[in-house]
Scaffold this active site. Structure first.
Site, mmCIF file in Angstrom:
data_model
loop_
_atom_site.group_PDB
_atom_site.id
_atom_site.type_symbol
_atom_site.label_atom_id
_atom_site.label_comp_id
_atom_site.label_asym_id
_atom_site.label_seq_id
_atom_site.Cartn_x
_atom_site.Cartn_y
_atom_site.Cartn_z
ATOM 1 N N CYS A 96 38.989 43.187 29.645
ATOM 2 C CA CYS A 96 38.571 43.341 31.032
ATOM 3 C C CYS A 96 39.652 42.913 32.029
ATOM 4 O O CYS A 96 40.592 43.657 32.243
ATOM 5 C CB CYS A 96 37.252 42.596 31.262
ATOM 6 S SG CYS A 96 36.352 43.175 32.707
ATOM 7 N N HIS A 196 33.158 43.162 26.263
ATOM 8 C CA HIS A 196 32.870 41.727 26.112
ATOM 9 C C HIS A 196 31.929 41.552 24.932
ATOM 10 O O HIS A 196 31.720 42.452 24.136
ATOM 11 C CB HIS A 196 32.184 41.203 27.384
ATOM 12 C CG HIS A 196 33.038 41.256 28.605
ATOM 13 N ND1 HIS A 196 34.045 40.348 28.860
ATOM 14 C CD2 HIS A 196 33.033 42.109 29.663
ATOM 15 C CE1 HIS A 196 34.615 40.632 30.020
ATOM 16 N NE2 HIS A 196 34.023 41.703 30.529
#
Length: 263
Positions: A96, A196
């Site tokens: 990310c 994630h």
């Protein structure tokens, strides 16, 4: 087999740990320990300027825009050594914000653009919709293909340049931008994803690929890792995959109207 110690750099653990991304480091260390592979984890925070070429694995995780601004300002100190490490084949795994800051720049919806390390040929601009749900990606590493699952949570729209190739192809979820079916980016031994979870505990295949690539680079010879009992990890993977497939075609658990009402 007697293995050398794998040195792992954990970048900005006090700032970048969205969705428990630090669990990726724990997964690597534990899977190495089960096989008798020694590890050394070195945390790297603001102001630190280590020689990144001395590491075998570098972990660079996700955070919110506020923390990302802090990291972006500090990252310039680290870019020369980090780039040299990437050029030498040190394994870098980014999630990310890590993905966005390994690119050329990230342009948030509020605040100044953040300059990245330019190790990956990509650029990210904040969009109006947050992609937030379980996702699945088909990934090929070291000649093997697997389905990687995780939870995406980002509003960034990432576009790859000609010198970056995708980390994988979307099976379900939005990926880099919700348009072109790509997810993450790869250059050499640099792997970046929006997933994630933390992602590695749910994907033991991916964790082992990173360990194997790092060991083979360090030892200069092919490495076959001893198999582990991954029954629990496989169940977690399969549950996440089922959720991703069930919601295929939807890019967020929160509608734009709900986001507006929440502000």
């Amino acid at each position: 087999m007697d293995y050398p110690t794998l040195r792992i750099a954990h970048l900005y653990p006090s700032l970048l740990n969205v969705a428990g991304d630090g669990g990726n480091v724990m997964a690597l260390v534990q899977r190495c320990a089960w096989r008798g592979i020694p590890t050394e984890v070195v945390t790297v925070e603001q102001g630190d300027t280590p020689d990144f070429t001395t590491f075998d694995l570098i972990m660079f995780h996700g955070g919110q825009d506020v923390e990302q601004q802090v990291v972006a300002k500090d990252l310039g100190l680290k870019v020369p050594s980090l780039t040299e490490a990437a050029d030498q084949g040190v394994v870098i795994f980014a999630v990310c914000a890590g993905l966005q800051l390994l690119g050329h720049r990230y342009v948030p919806s509020v605040g100044e653009p953040m300059e990245g390390a330019a190790i990956l040929d990509l650029e990210t601009h904040a969009g109006s919709q947050r992609f937030m749900q379980h996702a699945a990606v088909e990934v090929t590493l070291n000649g093997e293909t697997g389905t990687v699952v995780g939870f995406e949570n980002h509003s960034g729209l990432t576009t790859l340049g000609p010198d970056a190739r995708p980390f994988g192809t979307m099976v379900a979820g939005a990926g880099n931008n919700g348009r072109d079916g790509t997810e993450g980016a790869v250059r050499g031994n640099v792997y970046a994803t929006y997933l994630h979870g933390p992602v590695l505990p749910k994907n033991p295949w991916l964790a082992d690929q990173l360990i194997r690539i790092a060991l083979e680079r360090k030892m200069g010879e092919p490495v076959t890792l001893a198999p582990l009992d991954d029954a629990e990890e496989s169940r977690a993977h399969d549950v996440a995959l089922a959720k991703a497939v069930r919601n295929k075609g939807q890019y967020t658990a929160v509608t734009p109207a709900e986001l507006v009402r929440s502000r």
